[in-house]
Design an enzyme around this catalytic site. Structure first.
Site, PDB file in Angstrom:
ATOM      1  N   TRP A  33     -17.966   2.219 -36.233  1.00 13.02           N
ATOM      2  CA  TRP A  33     -18.776   1.584 -35.700  1.00 13.02           C
ATOM      3  C   TRP A  33     -19.740   1.070 -36.624  1.00 13.02           C
ATOM      4  CZ3 TRP A  33     -17.421   0.332 -31.291  1.00 13.02           C
ATOM      5  CH2 TRP A  33     -16.717   1.034 -30.425  1.00 13.02           C
ATOM      6  N   ASP A  54     -28.115   3.471 -34.884  1.00 12.95           N
ATOM      7  CA  ASP A  54     -27.037   3.408 -33.759  1.00 12.95           C
ATOM      8  C   ASP A  54     -27.093   4.627 -33.290  1.00 12.95           C
ATOM      9  OD1 ASP A  54     -25.156   3.439 -32.111  1.00 12.95           O
ATOM     10  OD2 ASP A  54     -23.551   2.468 -33.242  1.00 12.95           O
ATOM     11  N   LYS A  91     -22.571   6.535 -23.220  1.00 17.22           N
ATOM     12  CA  LYS A  91     -22.233   7.851 -23.751  1.00 17.22           C
ATOM     13  C   LYS A  91     -22.849   9.065 -23.142  1.00 17.22           C
ATOM     14  CE  LYS A  91     -19.169   5.353 -26.318  1.00 17.22           C
ATOM     15  NZ  LYS A  91     -19.886   4.710 -27.686  1.00 17.22           N
TER      16      LYS A  91
HETATM   17  C1  LIG Z   1     -19.392   3.466 -28.280  1.00 13.49           C
HETATM   18  C2  LIG Z   1     -20.057   3.001 -29.517  1.00 13.49           C
HETATM   19  C3  LIG Z   1     -20.358   1.738 -29.802  1.00 13.49           C
HETATM   20  C4  LIG Z   1     -20.011   0.559 -29.028  1.00 13.49           C
HETATM   21  O1  LIG Z   1     -20.660   0.662 -27.916  1.00 13.49           O
HETATM   22  P1  LIG Z   1     -20.594  -0.694 -26.850  1.00 13.49           P
HETATM   23  O2  LIG Z   1     -21.748  -0.329 -25.841  1.00 13.49           O
HETATM   24  O3  LIG Z   1     -19.309  -0.795 -26.300  1.00 13.49           O
HETATM   25  O4  LIG Z   1     -20.844  -2.039 -27.568  1.00 13.49           O
HETATM   26  C5  LIG Z   1     -21.434   1.652 -31.017  1.00 13.49           C
HETATM   27  N1  LIG Z   1     -21.656   2.597 -31.621  1.00 13.49           N
HETATM   28  C6  LIG Z   1     -21.465   3.770 -31.174  1.00 13.49           C
HETATM   29  C7  LIG Z   1     -21.822   5.124 -32.130  1.00 13.49           C
HETATM   30  C8  LIG Z   1     -20.481   4.096 -30.122  1.00 13.49           C
HETATM   31  O5  LIG Z   1     -20.259   5.325 -29.866  1.00 13.49           O
END
Ligand SMILES: *Cc1c(COP(=O)(O)O)cnc(C)c1O
Length: 355
Positions: free
Chosen positions: A100, A167, A191
């Protein structure tokens, strides 16, 4: 009932699902579905307002920050962060701790120079690099608080003189954070906050408007702030279910209370992995995630039969990410400790059978 250890979209509290289901038919007895009311209706405006209020309350968001519910997932934020924060000819710094983080880095390259201050790529991201210098002349420093795929997590956040962009997709609302330490926080809801379809953005107002770049409205944080997350039709249902989940979290005692539970859940599971002769962890102990617990079998031939046993016990979603293999037990806020006990019992039963 299943024991849902899926990494994302992840488990939601059962009472939230029940309420959401009822509101699909009739929202609060108004005779209309949440799916068929105007986003400008008093009912939806109250939902959005409540969702923003809960974010501010649960994370103790200080003055000078805006809370947005946007679309496009965290992956859109990979691009919007540099689009809004990285001036032409400027540079941005990244900590490369996984897939990511790497994807975020790639998007920034469209907008300017990038510097990777440290990476753990050489070890397939089994640890969080710690000795690095944040370049003071960069526009921001981007980190990933929890590496969902590898099961590593920043236990402490770096002290940064430049805006920290984070993030937090897979650990937002799982532990206490100090929002004032960050310039920008973003997280896909699916998540640990709600269903897929909305992305939480918390941005410090005074870091915006410095790129000298014209930005189309939908990609422009300032325009989204001015539109109150309603520049266009927002993802009403995803925001609604996120609001219900945040309300549930508040009723459980908020982030401090859930952090205590999350710590306990992770501790018993890691203890079992360490004790059990069949399994082992792969990540550096000090960097282990309290959200995604990754482990493998000492003997690769044990992998399939253990998955089968899990399936029989209603344990779902523990197959590791395809790039890592093994197992990944995601133990997000809504997963009760009783489900962790069921997994631990399955591990013990498996070890007993395979002595
Ligand atoms: C799942 C995830 C993403 C991607 O998220 P999307 O909403 O599918 O774009 C990005 N960063 C992390 C840390 C993730 O766990």
């Amino acid at each position: 009932m299943k024991h849902n250890f899926g990494a994302g979209p992840g488990i939601l509290p059962h009472e939230v699902l029940k309420q959401a289901a009822a509101s699909v038919v009739d929202l609060n007895g108004i005779g209309l579905s949440i799916l068929e009311i105007s986003h400008r209706s008093v009912e939806f405006e109250a939902i959005l307002e409540e969702a923003i209020k809960l974010v501010k309350e649960l994370l103790n968001v200080p003055e000078g920050y805006s809370v947005l519910f946007l679309q496009g997932g965290a992956s859109t934020q990979f691009a919007l962060a540099p689009y809004n924060l990285l001036p032409d000819g400027g540079k941005a710094a990244y900590l490369e701790t996984g897939v990511w983080a790497n994807k975020a880095l790639k998007e920034a390259k469209f907008f300017g120079e990038t510097v990777v201050v440290a990476t753990s790529k050489e070890s397939n991201f089994t640890y969080i690099p710690k000795d690095y210098v944040i370049p003071a002349d960069a526009a921001y420093f981007h980190i990933t608080s929890n590496n969902t795929i590898y099961g590593t997590q920043l236990q402490e956040f770096p002290i940064s003189s430049i805006p920290l962009v984070c993030d937090m997709s897979s650990d937002i609302f799982s532990r206490i954070i100090n929002v004032a330490d960050f310039g920008l926080i973003y997280a896909g809801a699916q998540k640990n906050m709600g269903p897929a379809g909305t992305t939480l953005v918390i941005v410090k107002d005074d870091i915006l408007g410095k790129t000298g770049r014209k930005i189309p409205a939908m990609f422009n944080y300032q325009a989204q702030i001015e539109g109150g997350s309603m520049y266009n039709t927002p993802p009403c249902f995803a925001i609604y279910v996120s609001m219900l989940t945040l309300k549930w979290l508040k009723s459980k005692g908020g982030v401090a209370a859930i952090e205590t539970e999350n710590t306990a859940k992770a501790a018993i599971l890691y203890d079992e992995i360490e004790r059990n002769p069949i399994f082992k962890t792969v990540c550096a102990k000090e960097d282990r995630s309290k959200m995604n617990v990754c482990f493998v079998t000492e003997n690769p031939e044990h992998e399939k039969p253990f998955l089968k046993l899990c399936d029989e016990k209603g344990i779902v979603g523990i197959k590791g990410h395809r790039s890592v293999g093994g197992f990944r037990a995601s133990i997000y806020n809504a997963l009760p400790i009783t489900s962790v006990h069921v997994l631990i019992e399955a591990m013990q039963e498996f070890a007993e059978k395979n002595k």
